[in-house]
Scaffold this active site. Sequence first.
Site, short mmCIF file in Angstrom:
data_model
loop_
_atom_site.label_atom_id
_atom_site.label_comp_id
_atom_site.label_asym_id
_atom_site.label_seq_id
_atom_site.Cartn_x
_atom_site.Cartn_y
_atom_site.Cartn_z
N THR A 252 26.41 79.59 42.23
CA THR A 252 25.60 78.58 42.90
C THR A 252 25.93 77.25 42.24
OG1 THR A 252 23.84 79.15 41.38
CG2 THR A 252 23.63 79.99 43.59
N GLY A 253 26.81 76.50 42.88
CA GLY A 253 27.22 75.22 42.33
C GLY A 253 26.33 74.10 42.84
N ASP A 394 39.56 66.91 42.72
CA ASP A 394 38.59 67.51 41.79
C ASP A 394 39.30 68.59 40.99
OD1 ASP A 394 36.19 67.91 40.49
OD2 ASP A 394 35.35 69.20 42.03
P1 ATP Z 1 31.11 73.66 41.67
O1 ATP Z 1 30.15 72.54 41.97
O2 ATP Z 1 30.61 74.65 40.66
O3 ATP Z 1 32.53 73.18 41.45
P2 ATP Z 1 31.67 74.10 44.36
O4 ATP Z 1 30.47 73.87 45.19
O5 ATP Z 1 32.63 72.99 44.23
O6 ATP Z 1 31.15 74.56 42.97
P3 ATP Z 1 33.79 76.07 44.47
O7 ATP Z 1 34.34 75.41 43.26
O8 ATP Z 1 34.67 76.16 45.66
O9 ATP Z 1 32.41 75.42 44.90
O10 ATP Z 1 33.33 77.53 44.10
C1 ATP Z 1 32.46 77.78 43.04
C2 ATP Z 1 32.82 79.06 42.35
O11 ATP Z 1 32.80 80.14 43.28
C3 ATP Z 1 34.22 79.07 41.79
O12 ATP Z 1 34.24 78.60 40.49
C4 ATP Z 1 34.61 80.53 41.86
O13 ATP Z 1 34.12 81.21 40.73
C5 ATP Z 1 33.87 81.02 43.05
N1 ATP Z 1 34.75 81.02 44.23
C6 ATP Z 1 34.86 80.08 45.18
N2 ATP Z 1 35.75 80.43 46.11
C7 ATP Z 1 36.21 81.64 45.75
C8 ATP Z 1 37.15 82.57 46.30
N3 ATP Z 1 37.80 82.30 47.42
N4 ATP Z 1 37.35 83.73 45.65
C9 ATP Z 1 36.71 84.01 44.52
N5 ATP Z 1 35.82 83.20 43.95
C10 ATP Z 1 35.57 82.02 44.55
MN MN Z 2 34.29 73.81 42.09
#
Ligand code: ATP
Ligand code: MN
Length: 507
Positions: A252-253, A394
């Site tokens: 959950t980012g 990013d």
């Molecule tokens: P953050 O704010 O933490 O950077 P975000 O909203 O930018 O999150 P992502 O970086 O795309 O989203 O994904 C967050 C996390 O989910 C990644 O660090 C990874 O662990 C997991 N994740 C995302 N996409 C995949 C995928 N296709 N396969 C496996 N894990 C994934």
């Molecule tokens: Mn990310």
Amino acid sequence: MEQVAIITTETRPSPWGVNKPVNQCSLADVMSEQLARELQLEEESHCAPQEALSDEGSFLTGDDIATSSDEVLAQMLQMQFDKEYDAQLLREERKFNGDSKVSISFENYRKVQPYEESDSSGDEVDWQDTRHDPYKAVKPTPTPKKGFIGKGKDITTKHDEVVCGRKNTARMENFAPEFQVGDGIGMDLKLSNQVFNALKQHSISEQRRSARLHDKKEVSTAEKAVDPKTRLLLYKMVNAGTLDTINGCVSTGKESVVFHASGGRLEDQEVPAECALKVFKTTLNEFKNRDKYIKDDYRFKDRFSKLNPRKIIRMWAEKEKHNLKRMQKAGIPCPEVVLLKKHVLVMSFIGKDQVPAPTLKEAKLGLEDSIQAYHEVLSMMKQLYDECNLVHADLSEYNMLWHDGKVWLIDVSQSVEPTHPHGLEFLYRDCRNVSQFFQKAGVTETPNERELFNIVSGLNITSDNQADFLAEIEALEKLNESHVQNHGKKISAFHKDDEGPPLMYDE
Ligand code: ATP
Ligand code: MN
């Protein structure tokens, strides 16, 4: 004998409108018990009231309604009037809001509160939970079952309007617990039979709908992290068979929630056995952090100004899909796009048995792997710039995964083309992250951020300190912008040849 003949030849008047002549028949037939039973049944079915009389929870009959028909008529007219008023209000609301991104709701001024009108179409369903309704505890004074109060003159019957109304209100307690009966239960509220029946009907359909939704809810417990509308989108994917199950939350980012899902089938397309579901968050705060990336991106510029925040969030998902596809085409290791539905992107899962691959930050690679990883990252950055015409924007050890002995790029929703008004600044930042990470990891051949920037972009910026270097980058970006303003078209790319002019223009 004679009497029998008279009765049977007579055409009986029917209160239900249709007169059927009864055929003459023999005495034997008349005396037959079977025929008697049949006639009895027929009679009952004709004369039975439309609905059983007011037992707990049953509907009220036409008989009851007739006693207060004038009042009901008045209420119906009032209802009609109120609905017309609301329709006018809605037109005014639309006119007032126009195309504005921020809209104002006139809903509180509505005369008819919208149970039935609430948009129950497809993806717009919302849930109600009134189980902890404090008003449920307040009970009205009970009315005697037979409807008699006091002696002599004071006799009241179930046809009494006030008693009947109160009783109807009290009976609402028997509606399904999820059904919102409001706070009327604690007050001396009198409901007409017709209103009661309408509410009863609504309560039943609500119960059915809620049962349907609860069936689907078995999907998983992880979906609590998302709002009801998103949950419904996920259910639909499972119901359509695209996904088998949604297994749990991977991350959950700030800007998204990522789930693991088991793939199903999508028409003729194979869905990977393990999928990642990236759900973009739909709140305004998150959107604000990101709008600098998208609002200057010419690919989305025309649309940006006309959209509301919810649609802009969808554009993030759309952007990630497009960018992943470009990368896929160039052969850069990255998740494969399966499906995009509104703000939910389904892609292949990078990892195994529901465990996501570690980020480069987490992987703690040894020196040998780190050197290999550095070379992979360098060539991916160049490919991204040259072949995909993209800057990640990013890029860091948090958005690169270590899987199957190589580096995978993820999280490209914010990626832009190099000619984006801040594209080169974003590239510089990426280069700084990458350079610092591999230098710390002990990869001695790692160039510094400025050298890396020149290698990736093909530009030849010579300043030897960050401030001057950034100033040159910004000057280039301004040149590009003024070209857009003067000529109404953007440059196609920043030139990569040391000897040539710094920019290349579209013809
Ligand atoms: P953050 O704010 O933490 O950077 P975000 O909203 O930018 O999150 P992502 O970086 O795309 O989203 O994904 C967050 C996390 O989910 C990644 O660090 C990874 O662990 C997991 N994740 C995302 N996409 C995949 C995928 N296709 N396969 C496996 N894990 C994934
Ligand atoms: Mn990310």
